[in-house]
Write a protein that holds these residues in place. Structure first.
Motif, PDB file in Angstrom:
ATOM      1  N   SER A 163      -2.826   2.036   6.865  1.00 59.99           N
ATOM      2  CA  SER A 163      -2.601   0.610   6.591  1.00 59.99           C
ATOM      3  C   SER A 163      -2.157  -0.147   7.827  1.00 59.99           C
ATOM      4  O   SER A 163      -2.605  -1.277   8.066  1.00 59.99           O
ATOM      5  CB  SER A 163      -1.584   0.444   5.459  1.00 59.99           C
TER       6      SER A 163
ATOM      7  N   CYS B 102       0.839  -1.212   0.000  1.00 63.99           N
ATOM      8  CA  CYS B 102       0.000   0.000   0.000  1.00 63.99           C
ATOM      9  C   CYS B 102       0.870   1.256   0.000  1.00 63.99           C
ATOM     10  O   CYS B 102       0.587   2.223  -0.715  1.00 63.99           O
ATOM     11  CB  CYS B 102      -0.908   0.007   1.229  1.00 63.99           C
TER      12      CYS B 102
ATOM     13  N   VAL C 137      -6.349  -2.675   1.637  1.00 62.73           N
ATOM     14  CA  VAL C 137      -5.832  -2.013   0.439  1.00 62.73           C
ATOM     15  C   VAL C 137      -6.809  -0.947  -0.057  1.00 62.73           C
ATOM     16  O   VAL C 137      -6.415   0.185  -0.371  1.00 62.73           O
ATOM     17  CB  VAL C 137      -5.562  -3.045  -0.674  1.00 62.73           C
TER      18      VAL C 137
END
Length: 448
Positions: free
Chosen positions: A421, A139, A382
């Motif tokens: 993330s 990511c 994601v």
């Protein structure tokens, strides 16, 4: 039997080291001087002070790069990482510098103090290594590549403030640079392929200059030589409030650096351990403290150069170390630096399209190796991370009314990608075991 040498540790022949290092310097130069130019304009510095500030930023960028690439003792992650001024420090630096009681001497004191504090805190932040599995690093790298595209597009259109921004002639030059890079990578020798970006950039610059795009006024005005020395703006002023402010900024930059170290380690096929990440963070703290002594700024990895590593396939940290030496040398000769800065933006845009695109492709490649079939949470991680990370790129105005203290952070796609993330991975996948293997990227970098 001795194990084979990793490509990251390879020492190339002198000619290759010099030309490849020069290529890295050319790619990084404009980014290295942008922050000091912005700060100098905001603090209303004289032309002489601006030149000095640019020189000190370049000189200490070179030192910071050497600390990370060559390293010593417990300092340096020892990867092909070019270090440059962290853009997230611009707001706090200007805020401190415009305070009449502090001025730029207060900026230097705050950076020195924060650099020492973050150096001491490096082992604590280094323990966050386990929070960066492939779904997180994928990511981060993807967000980096996508967030760099607006810079490439601006250069491709002729550069900020160009009278005929977006004119077809600018596109023609940029497309010509891309076509030449592709041709060299397809038909050139290995040596030429390694220099494809440099050749494309210089050829594009020559064509653009012949078409009247070059502006060399700054080259004529720049002095031939300047002396870089500590405390050029006076002895630093150590203010507790300013140091705390800069420390908070640099702590966030440490998390960002952690993600960059791990992502870059994956891209060059040398996974970064907790100890190595800690050494890299120590080097960042030391480099920032040295930067404060020389009237410069905090430092962080330049992803533009990582794109160059992927495009050329040359992973040697000694090539990037050569770039660091060249930066130190160019810092002493402002006229040469001004010449590099005068490269027409359209030529830069063509090279940037290739390099930044490859960075994004590398992130997508890493994400392609993540298990989505057996763990649907990864898809959610994601999706939400990229949606959040692209806000500063696609619609920055949506973030303008957030608290002032958050502004330096929410306008960085990398910081947003790191925080979101890591948080989502912890929330949905839980904390990985300390003994879990450190997965990394595949065996081959994406090709252009």
């Amino acid at each position: 039997m001795a194990s084979p040498q990793h490509p990251v540790d390879a020492v190339l022949p002198p000619r290759a080291m010099l030309t490849l290092g020069f290529q890295h310097m050319l790619v990084s130069y404009l980014g290295a001087i942008t922050v000091p130019m912005i700060v100098a304009a905001a603090l209303k510095m004289t032309p002489a002070q601006t030149t000095l500030l640019i020189s000190t930023a370049l000189f200490t960028s070179g030192i910071a790069t050497l600390l990370q690439t060559v390293g010593f003792w417990k300092f340096g992650v020892r990867l092909p990482i070019m270090q440059g001024v962290a853009f997230s420090s611009v707001g706090p630096v200007i805020a401190i510098g415009t305070d009449p009681s502090l001025g730029f001497q207060g900026v230097c004191g705050a950076i020195i103090g924060a650099g020492v504090i973050t150096l001491l805190l490096a082992p604590v932040i280094g323990r966050l290594r386990q929070f960066f599995p492939p779904v997180v690093t994928g990511c981060i790298v993807t967000a980096i590549g996508l967030s760099l595209f607006p810079v490439a597009y601006q250069w491709l259109g002729g550069g900020r403030g160009a009278p005929q921004f977006g004119a077809p002639v600018f596109f023609a030059v940029a497309i010509g640079v891309v076509a030449l890079i592709l041709a060299i990578n397809r038909y050139g020798s290995e040596f030429l392929r390694n220099l494809s970006v440099l050749i494309g950039l210089l050829a594009g610059a020559a064509v653009a200059t012949a078409l009247g795009m070059g502006d060399f006024a700054e080259v004529r005005r720049a002095p031939w030589f300047t002396m870089v020395q500590p405390f050029a703006f006076g002895l630093p002023v150590f203010d507790i409030g300013a140091i705390v402010t800069m420390t908070i900024v640099m702590l966030v930059q440490m998390v960002e650096s952690m993600g960059l170290f791990i992502a870059i380690g994956d891209l060059v096929k040398r996974p970064v351990s907790e100890r190595e990440a800690t050494n890299g963070l120590r080097a960042n703290g030391l480099a920032s403290a040295i930067g404060g002594m020389f009237a410069a700024f905090p430092y962080i990895a330049f992803m533009e150069n990582v794109g160059l590593v992927i495009v050329t396939g040359v992973r040697s940290r000694w090539v990037v170390a050569t770039c660091g030496v060249l930066l130190c040398a160019v810092a002493l000769v402002p006229k040469i630096g001004a010449l590099f800065a005068s490269i027409p933006a359209a030529a830069l845009g063509g090279a940037a399209l290739v390099m930044f695109g490859v960075v994004g492709a590398a992130g997508i490649k890493t994400l392609g190796q993540v298990d989505y079939e057996n763990n649907r949470s990864n898809l959610t991680i994601v999706a939400i991370t990229l949606a959040c990370a692209l806000m500063p790129v696609i619609m920055p105005s949506v973030l303008e009314k957030l608290p002032e203290a958050l502004q330096p952070f929410v306008h960085s796609s990398v910081i947003i990608a790191c925080v979101v993330s890591v948080f989502l991975n912890l929330l949905l996948n839980g904390l990985p075991g300390r003994d879990a293997p450190l997965a990394h990227a595949g065996e081959h970098a994406p090709e252009i």
